[in-house]
Enzyme design. Structure first.
Site, PDB file in Angstrom:
ATOM      1  N   ASP A   1       0.938  -1.007  -0.018  1.00  0.00           N
ATOM      2  CA  ASP A   1       0.289  -0.046   0.102  1.00  0.00           C
ATOM      3  C   ASP A   1       0.406   1.125  -0.006  1.00  0.00           C
ATOM      4  O   ASP A   1       0.486   2.153   0.794  1.00  0.00           O
ATOM      5  CB  ASP A   1      -0.723  -0.349   0.745  1.00  0.00           C
ATOM      6  CG  ASP A   1      -1.928  -0.838   0.900  1.00  0.00           C
ATOM      7  OD1 ASP A   1      -1.737  -1.984   0.360  1.00  0.00           O
ATOM      8  OD2 ASP A   1      -2.831  -1.488   2.106  1.00  0.00           O
TER       9      ASP A   1
ATOM     10  N   LYS B   1      -6.618  -4.651  -2.961  1.00  0.00           N
ATOM     11  CA  LYS B   1      -7.053  -5.298  -2.194  1.00  0.00           C
ATOM     12  C   LYS B   1      -8.412  -4.448  -1.257  1.00  0.00           C
ATOM     13  O   LYS B   1      -8.057  -3.712  -1.178  1.00  0.00           O
ATOM     14  CB  LYS B   1      -6.295  -5.653  -1.191  1.00  0.00           C
ATOM     15  CG  LYS B   1      -5.347  -4.494  -0.435  1.00  0.00           C
ATOM     16  CD  LYS B   1      -4.297  -5.474   0.418  1.00  0.00           C
ATOM     17  CE  LYS B   1      -3.386  -4.223   0.969  1.00  0.00           C
ATOM     18  NZ  LYS B   1      -4.174  -3.601   2.286  1.00  0.00           N
TER      19      LYS B   1
ATOM     20  N   CYS C   1      -2.095  -2.426   7.382  1.00  0.00           N
ATOM     21  CA  CYS C   1      -1.724  -3.360   6.644  1.00  0.00           C
ATOM     22  C   CYS C   1      -0.824  -4.051   6.046  1.00  0.00           C
ATOM     23  O   CYS C   1      -0.338  -5.218   6.086  1.00  0.00           O
ATOM     24  CB  CYS C   1      -2.212  -2.548   5.214  1.00  0.00           C
ATOM     25  SG  CYS C   1      -4.078  -2.461   5.056  1.00  0.00           S
TER      26      CYS C   1
END
Ligand code: TIU
Length: 230
Positions: free
Chosen positions: A27, A139, A172
């Site tokens: 990310d 995701k 994450c």
């Protein structure tokens, strides 16, 4: 490269077969790293997360140079937001008196609709832009395995070991390592190449990974890895 490399790590040395190892970059999106993005709106300290950019670039270039498989992830949603977990839908509106979450996922902000696929803010920062042939996993959750094809793609590449970096350490990054560890992947987080929205979150999250003989993984510094590739 030799069949097996070993680097200093916590709680003990981490050994990995380069041909079966992927770099997983979590990310590193404009929405989490740049002003006006989702992370800043959430109340994150951008200075902290931006410190991970240069080390992550160094890590990525080193892994590309030796031919490791590269996986990038992006957190975000389809434009109709139909893939939002209910927890994200229900917890995102602003509470009375709370200045955070004044904008929520899907709202239009300066870099486009927040955490929405196809928008400028959703994409990976220029410094770390994926090359053709590198895998990009979109995701909807915090972890990389829920509601994605990552498991199949790791298997199809014959991957057993993961070097993990990216943001945020507490969210994450840690969730993805937990998910991968439960599925039998041997994970090693790279300390300089991850960052959280505050310093205590980062250090606690890394400590939990390697606590007690490696509760769910290893943590190493960047330089021993770079040295091992030379
Ligand atoms: N807010 C926060 O710490 N993180 C996220 O929402 N996503 C990621 O960690 N990528």
């Amino acid at each position: 490269l030799p069949e097996l490399l070993t680097i200093d790590a916590k709680p003990y040395a981490y050994s990995f077969p380069p041909k079966k190892t992927a770099l997983l970059i979590i990310d590193m999106q404009r929405d989490f790293l740049l002003p006006t993005g989702f992370g800043e709106i959430q109340g994150g300290d951008l200075k902290m997360v931006q410190e991970s950019i240069a080390p992550t670039k160094k890590l990525l270039e080193a892994c590309r140079a030796v031919g490791l498989t590269i996986f990038h992830t992006r957190e975000g949603h389809t434009p109709d937001l139909s893939d939002m977990p209910s927890s994200k839908v229900e917890r995102q509106p602003a509470l009375p008196g709370n200045t955070q979450h004044s904008f929520v996922i899907g709202d239009k902000a300066t870099m486009g609709r927040l955490l929405t696929r196809g928008e400028y803010g959703h994409d990976i920062i220029d410094e770390l832009a994926p090359y053709p042939g590198e895998v990009v996993i979109d995701k909807p959750g915090k972890g990389s395995f829920w509601n994605t094809a990552i498991m199949h793609k790791l298997k199809s590449h014959g991957i057993t070991h993961l070097l993990v970096s990216g943001v945020t350490t507490e969210c994450c990054f840690a969730t993805s390592i937990r998910e991968a560890n439960d599925r039998g992947f041997e994970c090693c987080g790279i300390e300089e190449a991850t960052a959280g929205y505050n310093a205590e979150f980062k250090s606690s999250s890394l400590d939990m990974i390697h606590w007690s003989q490696g509760l769910f993984g290893f943590v190493a510094n960047l330089q021993p890895l770079i040295d091992a590739f030379e």
